[in-house]
Design a protein around this motif. Structure first.
Motif, PDB file in Angstrom:
ATOM      1  N   VAL A   9     -45.142 -19.958  10.739  1.00 57.57           N
ATOM      2  CA  VAL A   9     -45.562 -18.845  11.591  1.00 57.57           C
ATOM      3  C   VAL A   9     -45.138 -19.110  13.032  1.00 57.57           C
ATOM      4  CG1 VAL A   9     -47.551 -17.652  12.528  1.00 57.57           C
ATOM      5  CG2 VAL A   9     -47.471 -18.211  10.093  1.00 57.57           C
ATOM      6  N   LEU A  10     -45.347 -20.368  13.479  1.00 63.51           N
ATOM      7  CA  LEU A  10     -44.949 -20.701  14.851  1.00 63.51           C
ATOM      8  C   LEU A  10     -43.442 -20.592  15.028  1.00 63.51           C
ATOM      9  CD1 LEU A  10     -47.268 -23.716  15.613  1.00 63.51           C
ATOM     10  CD2 LEU A  10     -47.281 -21.490  16.710  1.00 63.51           C
ATOM     11  N   ALA A  11     -42.691 -21.071  14.030  1.00 63.53           N
ATOM     12  CA  ALA A  11     -41.231 -21.025  14.135  1.00 63.53           C
ATOM     13  C   ALA A  11     -40.746 -19.587  14.218  1.00 63.53           C
ATOM     14  CB  ALA A  11     -40.590 -21.737  12.946  1.00 63.53           C
ATOM     15  N   LEU A  12     -41.488 -18.675  13.606  1.00 64.12           N
ATOM     16  CA  LEU A  12     -41.103 -17.271  13.709  1.00 64.12           C
ATOM     17  C   LEU A  12     -41.557 -16.668  15.028  1.00 64.12           C
ATOM     18  CD1 LEU A  12     -41.760 -15.904  10.127  1.00 64.12           C
ATOM     19  CD2 LEU A  12     -39.576 -16.177  11.279  1.00 64.12           C
ATOM     20  N   GLY A  13     -42.779 -17.033  15.460  1.00 64.06           N
ATOM     21  CA  GLY A  13     -43.386 -16.288  16.563  1.00 64.06           C
ATOM     22  C   GLY A  13     -43.363 -16.944  17.916  1.00 64.06           C
ATOM     23  N   ALA A  14     -43.160 -18.267  17.974  1.00 62.26           N
ATOM     24  CA  ALA A  14     -43.343 -18.968  19.248  1.00 62.26           C
ATOM     25  C   ALA A  14     -42.370 -18.498  20.305  1.00 62.26           C
ATOM     26  CB  ALA A  14     -43.196 -20.473  19.034  1.00 62.26           C
ATOM     27  N   GLY A  15     -41.252 -17.910  19.881  1.00 64.18           N
ATOM     28  CA  GLY A  15     -40.256 -17.485  20.853  1.00 64.18           C
ATOM     29  C   GLY A  15     -40.750 -16.413  21.781  1.00 64.18           C
ATOM     30  N   PHE A  16     -41.739 -15.629  21.325  1.00 60.34           N
ATOM     31  CA  PHE A  16     -42.212 -14.530  22.157  1.00 60.34           C
ATOM     32  C   PHE A  16     -42.958 -15.013  23.392  1.00 60.34           C
ATOM     33  CE2 PHE A  16     -41.435 -12.472  18.115  1.00 60.34           C
ATOM     34  CZ  PHE A  16     -40.680 -11.379  18.525  1.00 60.34           C
ATOM     35  N   ALA A  17     -43.334 -16.309  23.386  1.00 59.39           N
ATOM     36  CA  ALA A  17     -43.958 -16.858  24.592  1.00 59.39           C
ATOM     37  C   ALA A  17     -42.986 -16.813  25.757  1.00 59.39           C
ATOM     38  CB  ALA A  17     -44.413 -18.291  24.327  1.00 59.39           C
ATOM     39  N   GLY A  18     -41.694 -16.888  25.454  1.00 56.11           N
ATOM     40  CA  GLY A  18     -40.709 -16.905  26.533  1.00 56.11           C
ATOM     41  C   GLY A  18     -39.929 -15.607  26.616  1.00 56.11           C
ATOM     42  N   TRP A  19     -40.541 -14.545  26.231  1.00 57.25           N
ATOM     43  CA  TRP A  19     -39.854 -13.251  26.242  1.00 57.25           C
ATOM     44  C   TRP A  19     -40.638 -12.257  27.070  1.00 57.25           C
ATOM     45  CZ3 TRP A  19     -40.961  -8.278  24.412  1.00 57.25           C
ATOM     46  CH2 TRP A  19     -39.842  -7.403  24.349  1.00 57.25           C
ATOM     47  N   PRO A  20     -40.078 -11.457  27.910  1.00 55.89           N
ATOM     48  CA  PRO A  20     -38.640 -11.411  28.186  1.00 55.89           C
ATOM     49  C   PRO A  20     -38.176 -12.576  29.044  1.00 55.89           C
ATOM     50  CG  PRO A  20     -39.802  -9.854  29.568  1.00 55.89           C
ATOM     51  CD  PRO A  20     -40.830 -10.446  28.648  1.00 55.89           C
ATOM     52  N   GLU A  21     -36.912 -12.802  29.001  1.00 57.41           N
ATOM     53  CA  GLU A  21     -36.349 -13.990  29.611  1.00 57.41           C
ATOM     54  C   GLU A  21     -36.591 -14.020  31.118  1.00 57.41           C
ATOM     55  OE1 GLU A  21     -32.650 -14.623  27.574  1.00 57.41           O
ATOM     56  OE2 GLU A  21     -31.970 -15.711  29.331  1.00 57.41           O
ATOM     57  N   PRO A  63     -31.746 -13.737  15.189  1.00 59.55           N
ATOM     58  CA  PRO A  63     -32.472 -12.917  16.168  1.00 59.55           C
ATOM     59  C   PRO A  63     -33.957 -12.779  15.859  1.00 59.55           C
ATOM     60  CG  PRO A  63     -30.366 -11.931  15.716  1.00 59.55           C
ATOM     61  CD  PRO A  63     -30.467 -13.142  14.842  1.00 59.55           C
ATOM     62  N   LEU A  64     -34.751 -12.869  16.918  1.00 60.09           N
ATOM     63  CA  LEU A  64     -36.205 -12.702  16.943  1.00 60.09           C
ATOM     64  C   LEU A  64     -36.980 -13.887  16.387  1.00 60.09           C
ATOM     65  CD1 LEU A  64     -36.666  -8.931  16.095  1.00 60.09           C
ATOM     66  CD2 LEU A  64     -36.233 -10.046  18.273  1.00 60.09           C
ATOM     67  N   THR A  65     -36.300 -14.950  15.895  1.00 66.78           N
ATOM     68  CA  THR A  65     -37.033 -16.182  15.588  1.00 66.78           C
ATOM     69  C   THR A  65     -37.164 -17.000  16.873  1.00 66.78           C
ATOM     70  OG1 THR A  65     -34.985 -17.284  15.027  1.00 66.78           O
ATOM     71  CG2 THR A  65     -36.183 -16.277  13.222  1.00 66.78           C
ATOM     72  N   ALA A  66     -37.951 -18.080  16.781  1.00 61.93           N
ATOM     73  CA  ALA A  66     -38.244 -18.855  17.985  1.00 61.93           C
ATOM     74  C   ALA A  66     -36.978 -19.438  18.595  1.00 61.93           C
ATOM     75  CB  ALA A  66     -39.231 -19.972  17.643  1.00 61.93           C
ATOM     76  N   GLY A  67     -36.130 -19.998  17.731  1.00 59.45           N
ATOM     77  CA  GLY A  67     -34.920 -20.637  18.241  1.00 59.45           C
ATOM     78  C   GLY A  67     -33.984 -19.664  18.917  1.00 59.45           C
ATOM     79  N   TYR A  68     -34.011 -18.425  18.481  1.00 63.36           N
ATOM     80  CA  TYR A  68     -33.141 -17.420  19.081  1.00 63.36           C
ATOM     81  C   TYR A  68     -33.443 -17.247  20.558  1.00 63.36           C
ATOM     82  CZ  TYR A  68     -31.995 -12.684  20.562  1.00 63.36           C
ATOM     83  OH  TYR A  68     -31.589 -11.599  21.281  1.00 63.36           O
ATOM     84  N   PHE A  69     -34.734 -17.068  20.872  1.00 60.90           N
ATOM     85  CA  PHE A  69     -35.101 -16.808  22.272  1.00 60.90           C
ATOM     86  C   PHE A  69     -34.745 -17.998  23.154  1.00 60.90           C
ATOM     87  CE2 PHE A  69     -37.983 -13.843  20.127  1.00 60.90           C
ATOM     88  CZ  PHE A  69     -37.643 -12.690  20.805  1.00 60.90           C
TER      89      PHE A  69
END
Lengths: 623, 104
Positions: A463-475, A388-394
Motif C-alpha cells: 500500500v505504501l509503495a503505491l501511495g507514498a508518492g502522493f506525499a511529494g505531489w505536486p512537485e 506512473p502514479l506509484t511511489a517511485g514514479y513521483f
C-alpha cells in the motif's frame, strides 16, 4: 527532554538488551518481543512527529560526553527537527514491519534471539545517527550501524561466504569513513565545534577551496556507506545476510545514512553549488545509477538483482544531492525505503517458500502458487520502475526533472538510460520468478502461499509503495516539501519542464517494462541476457569485472606489499637480528659449557687459582 | 707467652693440611673434614690476632669472631653431613667423581 523522542530509541535499546541477555530463555518468542518493542518505538516516533507539527520539540541533551576545549563539550545531544523526525518515523515504521516479517522468516533458526538482539540494536544506532546533534556523535553511530551491518551480514558466520562478505563490507566502509573523520577534523579546525547547526550558522566564513575539500571528504564517506562508485561492491556481497537484514539495513535504512548525512549538512553543501565537488557528486551519482542498473540486468540471483537496483536507486538520490535538491533526495529515500523493503521482503518470502533457493532461473510460474506474494512483488517492481502514479514514479521523476532544470543534460540522460534498465530488469525479475514454466528439477508441490505473519507486512508495504508518492505531489509544493522546507533550506527550482521533457522523464520506465515484456513474456524458456545484448551482456553478467579489477589493482598489490613486509621486515630484519643474537649466545654457551666438567677437583683448582690471582693482584698493586 | 707468629704459623699449617685434603681426597666425608679443619685454622688465627689486640689493651674483635665461626661451622656441618648421607643413599658410595652425572 521529550519522552516520546526518548522512548523512540530507548525501547529498541531495551529490546536489544532483553534479547541479548535473557533471550536464550525464551528463544521462540524473542521475535515477538523485538517486534512488539518496535511497534512501541514506531508509535513513539509517530507521537513525536505529530507533536512536532503542533509545536516544535526543542532539542535536548542526554548527557555531557567529553570536553574538547574550554569552550566546547561534545554532548550526547538529541537534535529534534522535521528532518530527523521524518527519518525516525521511516526507520521505526519500516523497521517494525521488517521485524514482523522476520518473526516468520527466522522461525527455523536455532538461536533467533541473537538475530533480534542485533536487529533491535541496529535500529537504536540508526535512530541515534539520525538524531545526532553533532558530527562526533553522528560518526559514532555511523560506525555503530556499520558494526551491526557487519554482524548481521555474518549472522550465518559458519558460511565462509557470509563471513567474508561481512569483512568486505566493514573494510570498504572504513575507506569511506576515513573521509568522514578527516572532514570532522577539518571543520573543527575552523570552528572549534562539532555542532551541526552551529557549523551551519558560521559556514559562510569558509573559503571556497576548503568547502570543496570538506564536502569531497564527506562525500567519500557517502560513497562507502551509501554504496556509490567506486566503493559499492560490498553491497551486493552483503546479500549473504538473512533477507530481513537486506531489507532493513541494505536497502531501507543504513545505506541511506549517507544521503541523510549530506542533507543534514546541507548548509555546507549549499554554499558553493557550482564548485567541483558538486560535479563529482553528480557524476558519481549518475554513473552509479547507470552502471549498477546495467549490472542488475545480468544477475540471476533474485537478491543480487535487488541489491544492484538498490545501488542504482542510491545513485539517483546522490544525483539529486549533486544538484542541491536535498528534499527530492529524501523523498526518493522514503519512497525507496517502502518499495525496496517490500521487494526484499517478497524476495525473502519467495526464498523462504523455495527452501532457500535464490536462483531465478530455477523458479518460474510461482504466481499460481503464491498469488498474494506475486502481487506484492509486482507492485514493488512497478514502483521501482517508476510506473506512473506509484511511489517511485513521483520521486524518481522529481529527481530527474530537478537534474534537467539545473541544466545537467548528460546526467539526466544517464538517469533516463538507468531508468530504462530499471524497468527492464524489474520486468525480467517478475517474469522469471512468477510467470512462465517451472524450471527447477524439484517438483513444485511443496510451495505454498506465504504464512500470514509474513504476508501482513508485505501488504502494508505494498500500500505504501503505491501511495507514498502522493506525499511529494505536486512537485515542489507537496506535503513532504512543505514539511521538510522548515529544516532543509534549498534553492528553489526555476522554470518548468516542457511537455516533451516531461514525457522523456516518465517514458523510460515504461519503455523498460515494455522491452522486458517483449523479451521475456513471449517465449517459454527465458533467453539469457548474453543472448540479448551480445558480448556486452557478458560484461553485465560478470558485474563489469569490477571485483576482479579491484582484486588486481588493490588486493593483489596489497598482498605483494604484505609479502614484502613479511620477508624483508619480519624474516630478514626482526628474525635476522634475533637469530644472529641467538647464534652468538649458542656459540658462547657451547664453549663455556666445557668449563662445567663436573669434576669437583677441577672446580676447586680454578677456585684456588682465582684466589691466588686475586691475592697476587692485591699484593702487586698494594692496598 | 707464645709469640703471635707461632700461632699464625700453626694456623697456616693446619689450613694448608685442610686444603691439601680438599684437593687430593675423593671421599666426600674426608673432604668435608678437611673443610672443618680449615674453619678451625681460621679460628686459631682469630684467637692469635685477638690475643695480640688484647696485649695492646684495646677491645678485641678477634675473640668475638670465634663464636660466629663456630656457629657457622656447626650449621655447615648439619647441612654437609645431610648431603653426604643423601649422596650415600643415592649412589651407595661417597666418591665425588660419581657426582659428575647430573642426575639422581
Amino acid at each position: 527532554m521529550n519522552l516520546a523522542v526518548v522512548f523512540t530509541f530507548l525501547l529498541p535499546l531495551c529490546g536489544a538488551l532483553i534479547n541479548g541477555f535473557l533471550g536464550q530463555w525464551f528463544r521462540k518468542d524473542s521475535g515477538t518481543v523485538a517486534g512488539t518493542i518496535m511497534f512501541g518505538s514506531f508509535m513513539c516516533a509517530l507521537i513525536a512527529f505529530f507533536q512536532n507539527q503542533a509545536s516544535p520539540i526543542p532539542s535536548f541533551t542526554l548527557w555531557h560526553w567529553f570536553p574538547i576545549s574550554d569552550t566546547y563539550t561534545a554532548d550526547m545531544r538529541i537534535l529534534v527537527d522535521h528532518l530527523s523526525l521524518t527519518m525516525a518515523v521511516m526507520v521505526t515504521g519500516v523497521g517494525f514491519l521488517i521485524h514482523v516479517f522476520a518473526v516468520g522468516y527466522m522461525d527455523h533458526e536455532a538461536a533467533p534471539e541473537r538475530f533480534f538482539c542485533y536487529l533491535n540494536f541496529f535500529v537504536v544506532n540508526m535512530l541515534l545517527l539520525v538524531f545526532s546533534d553533532n558530527l562526533v556523535m553522528m560518526f559514532v553511530f555511523w560506525e555503530g550501524v556499520g558494526l551491526m551491518s557487519y554482524l548481521l551480514i555474518g549472522f550465518w558466520y559458519y558460511k565462509p561466504e557470509a563471513a567474508s562478505a561481512g569483512k568486505k563490507a566493514f573494510v570498504m566502509n572504513r575507506v569511506g569513513d576515513t573521509g568522514f573523520v578527516l572532514a570532522i577534523f577539518w571543520l573543527f579546525y575552523y570552528f572549534h565545534t562539532f555542532n551541526i547547526l552551529e557549523i551551519a550558522g558560521k559556514v559562510k566564513e569558509l573559503p571556497e577551496s576548503v568547502v570543496t575539500g570538506i564536502t569531497l571528504l564527506l562525500f567519500l564517506a557517502v560513497t562507502g556507506k551509501s554504496a556509490q562508485l567506486p566503493l559499492f561492491t560490498w553491497l551486493p556481497d552483503a546479500m549473504e545476510g538473512p533477507t530481513p537484514v537486506s531489507a532493513l539495513i541494505h536497502a531501507a535504512t543504513m545505506v541511506t545514512a549517507g544521503i541523510y548525512m549530506v542533507t543534514r549538512n546541507h548548509a555546507l553543501f549549499n554554499l558553493y553549488p557550482n564548485d567541483p565537488a558538486h560535479m563529482v557528486i553528480l557524476t558519481v551519482g549518475a554513473l552509479t545509477a547507470l552502471v549498477a542498473a546495467a549490472i542488475a540486468l545480468g544477475q540471476n540471483d533474485i537478491k543480487k538483482v535487488l541489491a544492484y537496483s538498490t545501488v542504482s536507486q542510491l545513485g539517483f538520490m546522490v544525483m539529486a544531492l549533486g544538484v542541491g535538491c536535498y528534499i527530492q533526495a529524501v523523498f526518493h529515500l522514503l519512497t525507496h525505503a517502502c518499495f525496496k523493503a517490500l521487494l526484499f521482503l517478497t524476495a525473502g518470502a519467495v526464498i523462504y517458500g523455495m527452501h532457500h533457493e535464490q536462483d531465478m532461473t530455477k523458479m518460474g510460474g510461482l504466481a499460481k502458487r503464491m498469488p498474494m506474494t506475486a502481487a506484492c512483488f509486482i507492485i514493488g517492481c512497478l514502483a521501482l520502475a517508476g510506473f506512473p502514479l506509484t511511489a517511485g514514479y513521483f520521486s524518481k521523476d522529481a529527481i530527474l526533472s530537478a537534474v534537467l532544470l539545473k541544466d545537467h543534460p548528460y546526467a539526466w540522460a544517464a538517469g533516463l538510460l538507468a531508468a530504462v534498465f530499471t524497468g527492464f530488469y524489474s520486468t525480467r525479475a517478475v517474469w522469471l520468478t512468477f510467470f512462465g514454466e517451472w524450471r527447477s528439477s524439484h517438483a513444485p508441490d511443496h510451495i505454498h502461499e506465504t504464512p500470514r505473519v509474513m504476508l501482513m507486512p508485505l501488504m502494508i508495504l505494498a500500500v505504501l509503495a503505491l501511495g507514498a508518492g502522493f506525499a511529494g505531489w505536486p512537485e515542489g509544493s507537496g506535503m513532504l516539501y512543505k514539511y521538510l522546507e522548515v529544516t532543509v533550506k534549498q534553492p528553489e527550482l526555476k522554470g518548468h519542464l516542457s511537455m516533451a521533457n516531461w514525457l522523456a522523464t516518465i517514458l523510460p520506465g515504461l519503455i523498460g517494462i515494455a522491452l522486458g515484456l517483449f523479451f521475456y513474456a513471449r517465449g517459454k524458456s527465458p533467453a539469457p541476457v548474453v543472448a540479448l545484448f551480445g558480448p556486452i551482456g557478458n560484461w553485465f553478467v560478470q558485474k563489469l569485472y569490477l571485483d576482479e579489477i579491484y582484486e588486481f589493482l588493490i588486493v593483489e598489490p596489497t598482498k605483494i606489499f604484505a609479502q614484502a613486509c613479511y620477508y624483508i621486515g619480519d624474516k630478514a630484519m626482526i628474525d635476522g637480528f634475533l637469530h644472529s643474537w641467538y647464534n652468538v649466545c649458542a656459540f658462547g654457551g657451547s664453549r663455556m659449557r666445557r668449563l662445567h666438567s663436573g669434576h669437583l677437583h677441577a672446580t676447586l683448582a680454578s677456585f684456588l687459582a682465582g684466589v691466588v690471582a686475586l691475592f697476587a693482584y692485591i699484593l702487586v698493586r698494594g692496598y | 707467652m707464645i709469640p703471635v707468629s707461632h700461632v699464625f704459623l700453626l694456623a697456616g699449617v693446619i689450613f694448608s693440611i685442610g686444603m691439601l685434603g680438599l684437593f687430593i681426597r675423593r671421599n666426600l666425608l674426608v673432604i668435608f673434614m678437611s673443610i672443618e679443619l680449615m674453619f678451625n685454622a681460621a679460628n686459631i688465627a682469630f684467637v692469635g690476632a685477638g690475643n695480640m689486640q688484647a696485649n695492646l689493651a684495646v677491645v678485641s674483635d678477634g675473640f668475638a669472631s670465634v663464636p660466629f665461626v663456630m656457629a657457622v661451622a656447626a650449621a655447615e656441618a648439619a647441612v654437609g653431613l645431610a648431603l653426604v648421607v643423601a649422596m650415600y643413599r643415592a649412589t651407595g658410595d661417597t666418591d665425588v667423581e660419581l657426582l659428575r652425572r647430573m642426575k639422581g
